[in-house]
Design a protein around this motif. Structure first.
Motif, PDB file in Angstrom:
ATOM      1  N   ARG A 222       6.406 -33.516  20.830  1.00 50.70           N
ATOM      2  CA  ARG A 222       6.021 -33.642  19.421  1.00 50.70           C
ATOM      3  C   ARG A 222       4.894 -32.679  19.078  1.00 50.70           C
ATOM      4  N   ASP A 223       3.944 -32.511  20.003  1.00 49.18           N
ATOM      5  CA  ASP A 223       2.850 -31.567  19.786  1.00 49.18           C
ATOM      6  C   ASP A 223       3.358 -30.125  19.779  1.00 49.18           C
ATOM      7  N   GLU A 224       4.355 -29.831  20.626  1.00 47.65           N
ATOM      8  CA  GLU A 224       4.888 -28.469  20.722  1.00 47.65           C
ATOM      9  C   GLU A 224       5.790 -28.110  19.539  1.00 47.65           C
ATOM     10  N   LEU A 225       6.300 -29.129  18.877  1.00 46.07           N
ATOM     11  CA  LEU A 225       7.211 -28.903  17.754  1.00 46.07           C
ATOM     12  C   LEU A 225       6.361 -28.621  16.511  1.00 46.07           C
ATOM     13  N   THR A 226       6.093 -27.346  16.257  1.00 48.18           N
ATOM     14  CA  THR A 226       5.171 -26.940  15.206  1.00 48.18           C
ATOM     15  C   THR A 226       5.885 -26.122  14.143  1.00 48.18           C
ATOM     16  N   ASN A 235       2.592 -16.919  11.298  1.00 46.34           N
ATOM     17  CA  ASN A 235       1.692 -17.221  10.200  1.00 46.34           C
ATOM     18  C   ASN A 235       2.119 -18.495   9.499  1.00 46.34           C
ATOM     19  N   ILE A 236       1.212 -19.465   9.424  1.00 52.99           N
ATOM     20  CA  ILE A 236       1.546 -20.790   8.918  1.00 52.99           C
ATOM     21  C   ILE A 236       1.904 -20.762   7.446  1.00 52.99           C
ATOM     22  N   GLU A 237       1.452 -19.738   6.705  1.00 58.94           N
ATOM     23  CA  GLU A 237       1.717 -19.727   5.273  1.00 58.94           C
ATOM     24  C   GLU A 237       3.201 -19.568   4.957  1.00 58.94           C
ATOM     25  N   VAL A 238       3.990 -19.133   5.942  1.00 57.03           N
ATOM     26  CA  VAL A 238       5.414 -18.924   5.690  1.00 57.03           C
ATOM     27  C   VAL A 238       6.120 -20.233   5.370  1.00 57.03           C
ATOM     28  N   LYS A 239       5.533 -21.363   5.746  1.00 61.88           N
ATOM     29  CA  LYS A 239       6.177 -22.650   5.443  1.00 61.88           C
ATOM     30  C   LYS A 239       6.341 -22.850   3.947  1.00 61.88           C
ATOM     31  N   LYS A 336      13.294   5.487   3.995  1.00 68.65           N
ATOM     32  CA  LYS A 336      12.535   6.159   5.052  1.00 68.65           C
ATOM     33  C   LYS A 336      11.164   5.500   5.262  1.00 68.65           C
ATOM     34  N   ASN A 337      10.535   5.133   4.163  1.00 69.89           N
ATOM     35  CA  ASN A 337       9.191   4.556   4.252  1.00 69.89           C
ATOM     36  C   ASN A 337       9.138   3.251   3.458  1.00 69.89           C
ATOM     37  N   ILE A 338       8.737   2.182   4.143  1.00 69.21           N
ATOM     38  CA  ILE A 338       8.527   0.894   3.482  1.00 69.21           C
ATOM     39  C   ILE A 338       7.021   0.668   3.463  1.00 69.21           C
ATOM     40  N   ILE A 339       6.465   0.576   2.257  1.00 70.41           N
ATOM     41  CA  ILE A 339       5.008   0.570   2.101  1.00 70.41           C
ATOM     42  C   ILE A 339       4.574  -0.696   1.387  1.00 70.41           C
ATOM     43  N   ALA A 340       3.735  -1.501   2.072  1.00 70.51           N
ATOM     44  CA  ALA A 340       3.087  -2.645   1.429  1.00 70.51           C
ATOM     45  C   ALA A 340       1.789  -2.142   0.827  1.00 70.51           C
ATOM     46  N   LEU A 341       1.743  -2.056  -0.479  1.00 73.09           N
ATOM     47  CA  LEU A 341       0.594  -1.478  -1.161  1.00 73.09           C
ATOM     48  C   LEU A 341      -0.652  -2.345  -0.978  1.00 73.09           C
ATOM     49  N   ASP A 342      -1.819  -1.710  -1.148  1.00 74.72           N
ATOM     50  CA  ASP A 342      -3.064  -2.430  -0.892  1.00 74.72           C
ATOM     51  C   ASP A 342      -3.375  -3.471  -1.961  1.00 74.72           C
ATOM     52  N   SER A 343      -2.511  -3.575  -2.972  1.00 72.12           N
ATOM     53  CA  SER A 343      -2.673  -4.665  -3.938  1.00 72.12           C
ATOM     54  C   SER A 343      -2.319  -6.017  -3.322  1.00 72.12           C
ATOM     55  N   ILE A 344      -1.568  -5.994  -2.212  1.00 72.56           N
ATOM     56  CA  ILE A 344      -1.268  -7.222  -1.465  1.00 72.56           C
ATOM     57  C   ILE A 344      -2.333  -7.388  -0.394  1.00 72.56           C
ATOM     58  N   PRO A 345      -3.023  -8.515  -0.323  1.00 71.10           N
ATOM     59  CA  PRO A 345      -4.053  -8.706   0.712  1.00 71.10           C
ATOM     60  C   PRO A 345      -3.494  -8.407   2.104  1.00 71.10           C
ATOM     61  N   SER A 346      -4.295  -7.752   2.936  1.00 71.97           N
ATOM     62  CA  SER A 346      -3.821  -7.290   4.241  1.00 71.97           C
ATOM     63  C   SER A 346      -3.510  -8.426   5.198  1.00 71.97           C
ATOM     64  N   ASP A 347      -4.022  -9.632   4.927  1.00 70.28           N
ATOM     65  CA  ASP A 347      -3.731 -10.774   5.803  1.00 70.28           C
ATOM     66  C   ASP A 347      -2.565 -11.609   5.295  1.00 70.28           C
ATOM     67  N   THR A 348      -1.890 -11.155   4.250  1.00 71.31           N
ATOM     68  CA  THR A 348      -0.728 -11.855   3.709  1.00 71.31           C
ATOM     69  C   THR A 348       0.545 -11.329   4.363  1.00 71.31           C
ATOM     70  N   VAL A 349       1.383 -12.233   4.829  1.00 73.55           N
ATOM     71  CA  VAL A 349       2.632 -11.833   5.481  1.00 73.55           C
ATOM     72  C   VAL A 349       3.591 -11.261   4.442  1.00 73.55           C
ATOM     73  N   VAL A 350       4.129 -10.087   4.732  1.00 75.45           N
ATOM     74  CA  VAL A 350       5.157  -9.465   3.893  1.00 75.45           C
ATOM     75  C   VAL A 350       6.423  -9.384   4.734  1.00 75.45           C
ATOM     76  N   SER A 351       7.474 -10.074   4.316  1.00 73.60           N
ATOM     77  CA  SER A 351       8.681 -10.229   5.121  1.00 73.60           C
ATOM     78  C   SER A 351       9.774  -9.273   4.668  1.00 73.60           C
ATOM     79  N   LEU A 352      10.431  -8.649   5.634  1.00 71.10           N
ATOM     80  CA  LEU A 352      11.574  -7.775   5.387  1.00 71.10           C
ATOM     81  C   LEU A 352      12.813  -8.468   5.933  1.00 71.10           C
ATOM     82  N   ASP A 353      13.777  -8.747   5.064  1.00 72.82           N
ATOM     83  CA  ASP A 353      14.959  -9.520   5.430  1.00 72.82           C
ATOM     84  C   ASP A 353      16.119  -8.586   5.755  1.00 72.82           C
ATOM     85  N   PHE A 354      16.417  -8.449   7.054  1.00 74.85           N
ATOM     86  CA  PHE A 354      17.535  -7.623   7.518  1.00 74.85           C
ATOM     87  C   PHE A 354      18.701  -8.490   7.984  1.00 74.85           C
TER      88      PHE A 354
END
Length: 637
Positions: A222-226, A235-239, A336-354
């Motif tokens: 139960r503890d391991e099931l996180t 990153n927990i924010e993905v929930k 060719k280039n996927i760029i997360a601009l600095d308008s998004i906080p650097s500690d925020t997860v940006v997900s690429l769905d392939f």
């Protein structure tokens, strides 16, 4: 004659009915079910369950109906059994078993007459057991054909529900009991199986020691099931913004896990995610069990609405202002280039769905262009460069999500020595492996040491220095999987896998060199001096921002220096030498000139000699003066 014929036809008709009943067996007029049966329980405790009897509408109940609950096992432990009537009264003593009629939903009933089927007796009255004579094949008829029975005008869904409790025996090991329930009818002498559907269930009695172990196992799982585990992301924010399939294990550490979703059209019980038109909250419940131990754990998730694939600009750049992007065959060929601009906080997860580009083996192949994943910040950029044709594999649980470089709090991580400067999370919650090495650039960290980690906050040093900035040949996909090298002001890591990477600074230390007697406070770690070869010895030293090699003459074999006590990994290869320190290319004399000089001690020695000479001069002058005065006075003072 007519009377004989009628009686003969009646007898023949009766024999036909009886023959059909004997041949086909009893019709299932009663359905029995056992529910709420716990699969396992610690021995010497009480187990409770429900025994349910469903009566078919407009059917009849025979007299002397007996319900039987039995507990049987294949081991050398006692079996248990209990007979009870419709009212729940025990017909015979039942050790350790109690039965209570919990619910009676029969409705009105009457006693019928001259009915076919399972029989009847004349009269009306309360539902009681009446005396019945059995004869023939057990299909007694009085005065009609078939069983003697009560004829009941049943409610729809008529049922009897009994609560059964069983005081289980204490056991030293696991003992499995089969609990069965069935129905019979009896006249007190003969017993016949009645038309019924039997039911049974399994329960295992375990020892107290086993129950304790099972409880500990369930608690640990139960503890391991996180959230991190089921989301396959660190990153927990993905929930709060699920965009890909979940990992919902059915077993962990011998503990069984069953899943329930309150919105199976969005997240099903195997983890499949179907993104809805609007953001949707989903509650997932995990039921954990092992032996007699069980527990539950609830996860609150929010699935983001579906998005369309974005097209890059004419130069192949895809500038992201949102926290996700989707890729399919309509846009991936031109990117060719996927760029997360600095308008998004650097500690925020940006997900690429392939996910739509994965092959059946959950492998992703980038076929057309080299692709750069760049995370912009106000100070430095953090980049992953993936070569064309690289195959990416994250295992059969991978959902096809790759995260842009994400900056983590450096203070949360423990460096091999010193302190972490920058920590960058790369890739996914599962480890992504590559068929070709991938280039990671950590901006502004030239001269720092490199490290990695997965699953915890303890960093592991990367000790191999790349033999090339653009095409290292001294790493592979199996053993030496990463190396590092400086590139201008940046630190570059080449790797065959994505994980958490870091740059860290080694600490400043105090070292003493017996050869010179000089003490200095430096930030250098040094190897021991090498053996004397062609009249010279060498030693490699590492500072917080550079590496170099020292060399000295060894015509006479010197004693081992003591200021290199710090452990330094032998795998470190000398970087280009800093000319302002000591160069391999210079002669030993140059080395001596650049070594620290004991100037303070020399000055102190000179001052001591000056004072000595001054004292001697004073004494000589004093003696001369005394001699002159003695001569002048002719020996008289």
């Amino acid at each position: 004659m007519d009377i004989v014929k009628k009686r003969g036809l009646a007898v023949i008709f009766t024999l036909i009915i009886i023959s059909i009943l004997i041949y086909s067996g009893p019709v299932k007029a009663i359905t029995i079910g056992i529910s709420d049966l716990v699969g396992s329980i610690t021995g010497s405790n009480t187990v409770s369950f429900l025994a349910k009897v469903d009566l078919h509408t407009n059917d009849v109940i025979p007299e002397y109906t007996i319900f039987t609950i039995s507990m049987t096992n294949s081991d050398d432990y006692p079996d248990y059994s209990c007979d009870f009537d419709i009212a729940g009264n025990k017909i015979s003593p039942c050790s350790y078993i109690n039965v209570t009629l919990q619910e009676d939903n029969l409705g009105a009933y009457t006693l019928g007459s001259s009915l076919y089927g399972y029989g009847f007796i004349d009269g009306t009255g309360p539902l009681v057991l009446a005396e019945t004579n059995f004869s023939g094949y057990g299909y007694a008829y009085n005065p009609g054909y078939g069983y003697d029975a009560f004829n009941i005008a049943l409610n729809s869904g008529a049922e009897l529900i009994y609560n059964v409790t069983w005081e289980t025996p204490n056991v030293e090991e696991n003992v499995t009991y089969t609990i069965s329930m069935y129905t019979t009818i009896s006249d007190g002498v003969n017993t016949f199986q009645y038309a019924t559907t039997e039911d049974s269930g399994i329960i295992t009695l375990v020892s107290q020691a086993q129950a304790t172990a099972d409880s500990a196992a369930v608690s640990a799982v139960r503890d391991e099931l996180t959230y991190e585990l089921i989301l396959m992301d660190n990153n927990i924010e993905v929930k709060n913004r699920v965009v890909g399939n979940l990992y919902l294990p059915s077993e962990m550490g011998g503990v069984s896990i069953e899943w329930n979703s309150n919105s199976t059209d969005v997240i099903n019980t195997t983890g499949g995610v179907t993104r809805p038109a609007q953001n949707t909250s989903v509650l997932m419940t995990a039921y954990l069990s092992k032996g007699s131990a069980s527990s539950t754990k609830i996860f609150y998730l929010r699935v983001r609405r579906s998005v369309a694939a974005q097209a890059p600009d004419g130069a192949g750049n895809l500038n992201l202002t949102e926290t996700e992007a989707k890729f399919d065959f309509t846009n991936v060929m031109n990117i060719k280039n996927i760029i997360a601009l600095d308008s998004i906080p650097s500690d925020t997860v940006v997900s690429l769905d392939f996910s739509e580009l994965l092959d059946p083996g959950k492998k992703l192949t980038l076929q057309t262009n080299n692709i750069t994943l760049k995370r912009q910040t106000s100070t430095y950029d953090y980049i992953a460069y993936i070569k064309n044709g690289t195959e990416i594999y994250g295992g059969l649980t991978w959902n096809g999500i790759i995260n842009m470089p994400t900056i983590k709090p450096a203070s949360d991580y423990t460096a091999p020595s010193g302190s972490a400067d920058v920590v960058v999370d790369m890739g996914s919650g599962v480890e992504l492996n590559f068929s070709q090495p991938v280039k990671i650039t950590i901006g502004g960290m030239a001269g720092k040491r490199a490290a990695w980690t997965r699953g915890d906050t303890t960093l592991v040093s990367i000790d191999t220095v790349c033999d090339s900035l653009e095409n290292p040949t001294n790493i592979d996909a199996v053993s030496t999987r990463e190396c590092y090298i400086d590139s201008g002001s940046d630190l570059v890591i080449w790797t065959y896998h994505f994980t958490v990477f870091a740059a860290y600074t080694i600490p400043t230390t105090t070292t003493d060199d017996e050869d010179t007697g000089y003490t200095s406070r430096t930030s250098w770690y040094c190897y021991p001096w090498s053996e004397c070869i062609d009249g010279y010895q060498t030693r490699r030293c590492i500072s917080s921002n550079r590496q170099t090699t020292l060399r000295r003459s060894c015509i006479e074999e010197p004693e081992e220096a003591e200021y290199d006590k710090e452990d330094v990994d032998e795998s470190i290869i000398t970087q280009p030498v800093d000319q302002d320190i000591i160069s391999d290319e210079k002669a030993p004399e140059t080395e001596k000139e650049t070594e620290p000089k004991p100037s303070i001690e020399i000055e102190e020695s000179i001052m001591d000699m000056v004072w000595l000479y001054a004292f001697i001069a004073f004494v000589v002058v004093a003696i001369i003066i005394l001699l002159v005065e003695f001569k002048r006075t002719k020996g008289k003072f």
